[in-house]
Design an enzyme around this catalytic site. Structure first.
Site, PDB file in Angstrom:
ATOM      1  N   ASP A 188      -1.575 -18.366   3.552  1.00 41.90           N
ATOM      2  CA  ASP A 188      -2.728 -19.142   2.843  1.00 41.90           C
ATOM      3  C   ASP A 188      -3.158 -20.147   3.984  1.00 41.90           C
ATOM      4  O   ASP A 188      -4.274 -20.423   4.005  1.00 41.90           O
ATOM      5  CB  ASP A 188      -2.017 -19.820   1.469  1.00 41.90           C
ATOM      6  CG  ASP A 188      -0.760 -20.055   1.302  1.00 41.90           C
ATOM      7  OD1 ASP A 188      -0.071 -19.821   2.273  1.00 41.90           O
ATOM      8  OD2 ASP A 188      -0.119 -20.708   0.429  1.00 41.90           O
TER       9      ASP A 188
ATOM     10  N   LYS B 288       4.451 -14.556   4.073  1.00 45.91           N
ATOM     11  CA  LYS B 288       4.671 -15.443   3.050  1.00 45.91           C
ATOM     12  C   LYS B 288       5.998 -15.353   2.436  1.00 45.91           C
ATOM     13  O   LYS B 288       6.700 -15.346   1.523  1.00 45.91           O
ATOM     14  CB  LYS B 288       3.886 -15.125   1.658  1.00 45.91           C
ATOM     15  CG  LYS B 288       3.660 -15.930   0.505  1.00 45.91           C
ATOM     16  CD  LYS B 288       2.714 -17.129   0.547  1.00 45.91           C
ATOM     17  CE  LYS B 288       2.869 -18.189  -0.529  1.00 45.91           C
ATOM     18  NZ  LYS B 288       1.917 -19.231  -0.273  1.00 45.91           N
TER      19      LYS B 288
ATOM     20  N   ASP C 104      -5.404  -6.519   5.932  1.00 44.31           N
ATOM     21  CA  ASP C 104      -6.402  -6.101   5.216  1.00 44.31           C
ATOM     22  C   ASP C 104      -7.335  -7.254   5.020  1.00 44.31           C
ATOM     23  O   ASP C 104      -8.700  -7.113   5.368  1.00 44.31           O
ATOM     24  CB  ASP C 104      -6.154  -5.269   4.094  1.00 44.31           C
ATOM     25  CG  ASP C 104      -7.600  -4.461   3.653  1.00 44.31           C
ATOM     26  OD1 ASP C 104      -8.437  -4.480   4.068  1.00 44.31           O
ATOM     27  OD2 ASP C 104      -7.141  -3.527   2.266  1.00 44.31           O
TER      28      ASP C 104
ATOM     29  N   TYR D 149       0.813  -1.311  -0.153  1.00 41.84           N
ATOM     30  CA  TYR D 149       0.118  -0.020   0.126  1.00 41.84           C
ATOM     31  C   TYR D 149       0.767   1.434   0.029  1.00 41.84           C
ATOM     32  O   TYR D 149       0.457   2.381   0.204  1.00 41.84           O
ATOM     33  CB  TYR D 149      -0.954   0.003   1.291  1.00 41.84           C
ATOM     34  CG  TYR D 149      -2.065  -1.079   1.182  1.00 41.84           C
ATOM     35  CD1 TYR D 149      -1.805  -2.443   1.128  1.00 41.84           C
ATOM     36  CD2 TYR D 149      -3.261  -0.777   1.056  1.00 41.84           C
ATOM     37  CE1 TYR D 149      -2.651  -3.415   1.150  1.00 41.84           C
ATOM     38  CE2 TYR D 149      -4.429  -1.532   1.170  1.00 41.84           C
ATOM     39  CZ  TYR D 149      -3.976  -3.102   1.128  1.00 41.84           C
ATOM     40  OH  TYR D 149      -4.977  -4.035   1.096  1.00 41.84           O
TER      41      TYR D 149
END
Ligand code: NAI
Ligand code: MG
Length: 333
Positions: free
Chosen positions: A204, A171, A228, A124
């Site tokens: 995930d 990740k 988010d 972002y």
């Protein structure tokens, strides 16, 4: 001495839910002097923008604000008021408690977790460009400073609120440098908090486990984008937008607001659920050290919801915004 708090009513249902919340907070007995400042659509004609400087100045002065949702005008070149506020005031931690209340239709009972989202960088950062006509790049910026401070915030929040476990989401198996830095920061910091369990989880897998067994998590700390997405998903576990509060917190300034928007479809009809804003107000009182009053409101609110007779329409009842707030006020007397 009265505590000074900036109150930004906002747009649409913001006016109704903040007014209801203000009355509930006042009825708890806490001595707050509200400085009411307007932002949003109504000030655009006079100030040319939805976030006038006097709003920023008021928050900087009082250090604490309760805010209703603000409509971001579409297609007129305005930035989101929320993004502007977070950047202007360096509110680097976005905190969203996800808690189930008996009486609110939801997928699980006994969910009580908090998602702490990094609020200033990651994907972002706003650094995006085209490469020729047929390719584009969005740069994910990750700094050690921002990682360290959000991780520290998560552990300190766990300590302060009595949570036992922190889960860092990433990740890093793929994004070895950027998410790798976030993970490394989490592992390092965790060593300083011997009384708090620590684990890391790939985003995930986290998504699946959060749906299967949300009760197993306390504090989840995540980079901007993952936070988010996970926090909206988690809101869906406990009854949705009408009931999930939030806070944007920096080193010495904090802005509390519901997760939902200005809901133009139901604005002005006295039917919006003020629960998300009242819960944001409860978070604010705790931040201000007013635990007793915070608990008083939370007890009254959960009793009213649990009885199930006095609910707003989104939860299957027939009370108005104002009447629902009055039920809570009555309960506190
Ligand atoms: P929204 O959250 O305003 O509404 C989505 C749906 O949920 C609507 O059907 C609405 O009626 C319902 N809803 C929302 N809050 C509710 C409540 N308290 N009680 C009962 N029902 C409720 O999202 P939408 O429509 O995408 O956005 C409307 C405007 O709000 C946009 O201009 C958007 O930019 C702004 N917005 C502002 C935010 C902020 O200031 N923090 C956050 C999200 C959106
Ligand atoms: Mg979101």
């Amino acid at each position: 001495m009265a505590l000074k708090v900036t109150l930004i009513p906002g747009d649409g249902i913001g006016l109704e839910v903040t007014s209801a919340t203000k009355d509930v907070i006042d009825a708890s007995g806490v001595d707050i002097e509200w400085e009411i400042v307007t932002a949003g659509s109504s000030v655009v004609p006079a100030y040319g923008a939805p976030l006038p400087q006097y709003v920023i100045e008021s928050i900087k002065k009082n250090k604490v604000a309760l805010k209703g949702p603000i409509t971001t005008p579409v297609g007129k070149g305005f930035r989101s008021v929320n993004v502007a506020l977070r950047q202007n005031l360096n509110l680097y931690a976005n905190v969203r408690p996800i808690k189930s209340y008996a009486g609110i239709p939801s997928l699980y009972d006994n969910v009580d977790l908090i998602i702490v989202r990094e609020n200033t960088e990651g994907l972002y950062s706003g650094v995006e460009h085209m490469v020729g006509n047929d390719a584009s790049e969005s740069i994910k910026i990750v700094t050690r400073k921002a990682c360290d401070r959000i991780i520290k915030f998560a552990f300190e929040y766990a300590k302060k609120e009595g949570y036992k476990k922190v889960t860092a989401v990433h990740k890093a198996n793929i994004l070895k440098l950027s998410d790798g830095m976030f993970l490394q920061s989490a592992i390092e910091s965790s060593k300083k908090y011997k009384d708090i369990q620590f684990q890391d989880m790939i985003v995930d897998a986290m998504s699946m486990k959060l749906i299967q067994q949300p009760q197993k998590y306390d504090i989840i700390v995540a980079p901007n984008l993952y936070g988010d997405i996970l926090s909206d998903m988690a809101a869906g576990l406990v009854g949705g937008l009408g009931v999930v509060p939030g806070a944007n917190i920096g080193d010495d300034i904090a802005v509390f607001e519901p997760v939902h928007g200005s809901a133009p479809d139901i604005a002005g009809k006295n039917i919006a659920n003020p629960t998300a804003t009242i819960l944001s107000g409860i978070m604010m009182l705790k931040y201000l050290g007013k635990y007793e009053e915070a608990e008083k409101i939370e007890t009254a609110l959960s009793e009213v919801i649990k009885e199930g007779k006095s609910l707003t329409q989104d939860l299957g009842g027939n009370l108005g915004t104002r009447e629902f707030a009055n039920e809570i006020i009555k309960r506190m007397e």
